[in-house]
Write a protein that holds these residues in place. Sequence first.
Motif, PDB file in Angstrom:
ATOM      1  N   TYR A  59       0.833  -1.194   0.000  1.00  0.00           N
ATOM      2  CA  TYR A  59       0.000   0.000   0.000  1.00  0.00           C
ATOM      3  C   TYR A  59       0.867   1.243   0.000  1.00  0.00           C
ATOM      4  O   TYR A  59       1.875   1.312   0.698  1.00  0.00           O
ATOM      5  CB  TYR A  59      -0.924   0.023   1.221  1.00  0.00           C
ATOM      6  CG  TYR A  59      -2.098  -0.903   1.086  1.00  0.00           C
ATOM      7  CD1 TYR A  59      -3.276  -0.484   0.491  1.00  0.00           C
ATOM      8  CD2 TYR A  59      -2.021  -2.210   1.550  1.00  0.00           C
ATOM      9  CE1 TYR A  59      -4.356  -1.334   0.363  1.00  0.00           C
ATOM     10  CE2 TYR A  59      -3.097  -3.076   1.427  1.00  0.00           C
ATOM     11  CZ  TYR A  59      -4.261  -2.628   0.826  1.00  0.00           C
ATOM     12  OH  TYR A  59      -5.323  -3.481   0.701  1.00  0.00           O
ATOM     13  N   GLN A 112      -3.650   2.884  -1.511  1.00  0.00           N
ATOM     14  CA  GLN A 112      -3.988   1.631  -2.173  1.00  0.00           C
ATOM     15  C   GLN A 112      -2.746   1.022  -2.795  1.00  0.00           C
ATOM     16  O   GLN A 112      -1.692   1.648  -2.859  1.00  0.00           O
ATOM     17  CB  GLN A 112      -5.073   1.833  -3.212  1.00  0.00           C
ATOM     18  CG  GLN A 112      -4.705   2.733  -4.372  1.00  0.00           C
ATOM     19  CD  GLN A 112      -5.907   3.041  -5.222  1.00  0.00           C
ATOM     20  OE1 GLN A 112      -6.698   3.904  -4.883  1.00  0.00           O
ATOM     21  NE2 GLN A 112      -6.050   2.325  -6.324  1.00  0.00           N
ATOM     22  N   ARG A 113      -2.889  -0.203  -3.235  1.00  0.00           N
ATOM     23  CA  ARG A 113      -1.806  -0.867  -3.959  1.00  0.00           C
ATOM     24  C   ARG A 113      -1.864  -0.414  -5.410  1.00  0.00           C
ATOM     25  O   ARG A 113      -2.935  -0.437  -6.024  1.00  0.00           O
ATOM     26  CB  ARG A 113      -1.967  -2.372  -3.861  1.00  0.00           C
ATOM     27  CG  ARG A 113      -1.744  -2.895  -2.459  1.00  0.00           C
ATOM     28  CD  ARG A 113      -1.927  -4.396  -2.422  1.00  0.00           C
ATOM     29  NE  ARG A 113      -1.536  -4.932  -1.138  1.00  0.00           N
ATOM     30  CZ  ARG A 113      -2.289  -5.777  -0.436  1.00  0.00           C
ATOM     31  NH1 ARG A 113      -3.457  -6.187  -0.897  1.00  0.00           N
ATOM     32  NH2 ARG A 113      -1.852  -6.218   0.720  1.00  0.00           N
ATOM     33  N   TRP A 115      -1.154  -1.725  -8.187  1.00  0.00           N
ATOM     34  CA  TRP A 115      -1.621  -2.690  -9.185  1.00  0.00           C
ATOM     35  C   TRP A 115      -3.115  -3.002  -9.039  1.00  0.00           C
ATOM     36  O   TRP A 115      -3.674  -3.708  -9.844  1.00  0.00           O
ATOM     37  CB  TRP A 115      -0.801  -3.967  -9.127  1.00  0.00           C
ATOM     38  CG  TRP A 115      -0.876  -4.696  -7.818  1.00  0.00           C
ATOM     39  CD1 TRP A 115      -1.803  -5.625  -7.446  1.00  0.00           C
ATOM     40  CD2 TRP A 115      -0.006  -4.548  -6.701  1.00  0.00           C
ATOM     41  NE1 TRP A 115      -1.573  -6.067  -6.169  1.00  0.00           N
ATOM     42  CE2 TRP A 115      -0.456  -5.416  -5.686  1.00  0.00           C
ATOM     43  CE3 TRP A 115       1.105  -3.765  -6.441  1.00  0.00           C
ATOM     44  CZ2 TRP A 115       0.164  -5.519  -4.447  1.00  0.00           C
ATOM     45  CZ3 TRP A 115       1.736  -3.873  -5.217  1.00  0.00           C
ATOM     46  CH2 TRP A 115       1.271  -4.740  -4.244  1.00  0.00           C
ATOM     47  N   GLU A 116      -3.762  -2.463  -8.012  1.00  0.00           N
ATOM     48  CA  GLU A 116      -5.197  -2.679  -7.815  1.00  0.00           C
ATOM     49  C   GLU A 116      -5.972  -1.418  -8.188  1.00  0.00           C
ATOM     50  O   GLU A 116      -6.678  -0.828  -7.379  1.00  0.00           O
ATOM     51  CB  GLU A 116      -5.471  -3.074  -6.358  1.00  0.00           C
ATOM     52  CG  GLU A 116      -4.858  -4.401  -5.968  1.00  0.00           C
ATOM     53  CD  GLU A 116      -5.067  -4.757  -4.498  1.00  0.00           C
ATOM     54  OE1 GLU A 116      -5.441  -3.876  -3.695  1.00  0.00           O
ATOM     55  OE2 GLU A 116      -4.850  -5.923  -4.157  1.00  0.00           O
ATOM     56  N   ASN A 117      -5.871  -1.016  -9.444  1.00  0.00           N
ATOM     57  CA  ASN A 117      -6.472   0.226  -9.915  1.00  0.00           C
ATOM     58  C   ASN A 117      -7.995   0.253  -9.824  1.00  0.00           C
ATOM     59  O   ASN A 117      -8.593   1.302  -9.664  1.00  0.00           O
ATOM     60  CB  ASN A 117      -6.056   0.505 -11.359  1.00  0.00           C
ATOM     61  CG  ASN A 117      -4.605   0.891 -11.448  1.00  0.00           C
ATOM     62  OD1 ASN A 117      -4.047   1.459 -10.515  1.00  0.00           O
ATOM     63  ND2 ASN A 117      -3.977   0.562 -12.562  1.00  0.00           N
ATOM     64  N   ASN A 118      -8.638  -0.895  -9.960  1.00  0.00           N
ATOM     65  CA  ASN A 118     -10.100  -0.920  -9.990  1.00  0.00           C
ATOM     66  C   ASN A 118     -10.739  -1.125  -8.623  1.00  0.00           C
ATOM     67  O   ASN A 118     -11.954  -1.210  -8.513  1.00  0.00           O
ATOM     68  CB  ASN A 118     -10.582  -2.008 -10.958  1.00  0.00           C
ATOM     69  CG  ASN A 118     -10.160  -1.705 -12.385  1.00  0.00           C
ATOM     70  OD1 ASN A 118     -10.048  -0.549 -12.773  1.00  0.00           O
ATOM     71  ND2 ASN A 118      -9.903  -2.742 -13.158  1.00  0.00           N
ATOM     72  N   SER A 119      -9.937  -1.240  -7.571  1.00  0.00           N
ATOM     73  CA  SER A 119     -10.503  -1.458  -6.240  1.00  0.00           C
ATOM     74  C   SER A 119     -10.602  -0.140  -5.470  1.00  0.00           C
ATOM     75  O   SER A 119      -9.929   0.841  -5.786  1.00  0.00           O
ATOM     76  CB  SER A 119      -9.639  -2.448  -5.454  1.00  0.00           C
ATOM     77  OG  SER A 119      -8.362  -1.896  -5.227  1.00  0.00           O
TER      78      SER A 119
END
Length: 132
Positions: A59, A112-113, A115-119
């Motif tokens: 994160y 956020q992480r 690589w988790e663009n859609n979360s």
Amino acid sequence: MSGTSLRLLSPIAALLLGACSATPSGSGLIVNDDKNCPLKLQSGQTLSLDLVSNPSTGYRWKIEETSGDILKSLGPEVFHSSRKDVVGADGTSTWRFQAIQPGTGRLILSYQRPWENNSEPADLFDCRIEVE
């Protein structure tokens, strides 16, 4: 007081007096969360934003909006670990800004992480900024 005590207190007193005079009262503002928002700044005033983070989990705080017309970044994020003896410990991510001209805007950061663009972000800092 003994001579030894006075020799020990003199450097401490000098450091404390120097620290008090190094930053004029009201010239900087330190913010740890968005509970005190909106923030009112004077033109030329600095803002230090300190947010709890743990980059070892993947994160990161990402700046979404800075209102660049009223706030100028004074450098990149700086991370300070809360425990130097523990690998992967949490800590504080710090950004510094300076109010450059009157106006209103927002300072928004998401946690956020990458690589988790859609979360949905795990956390969000969203603050209205007013520069006078």
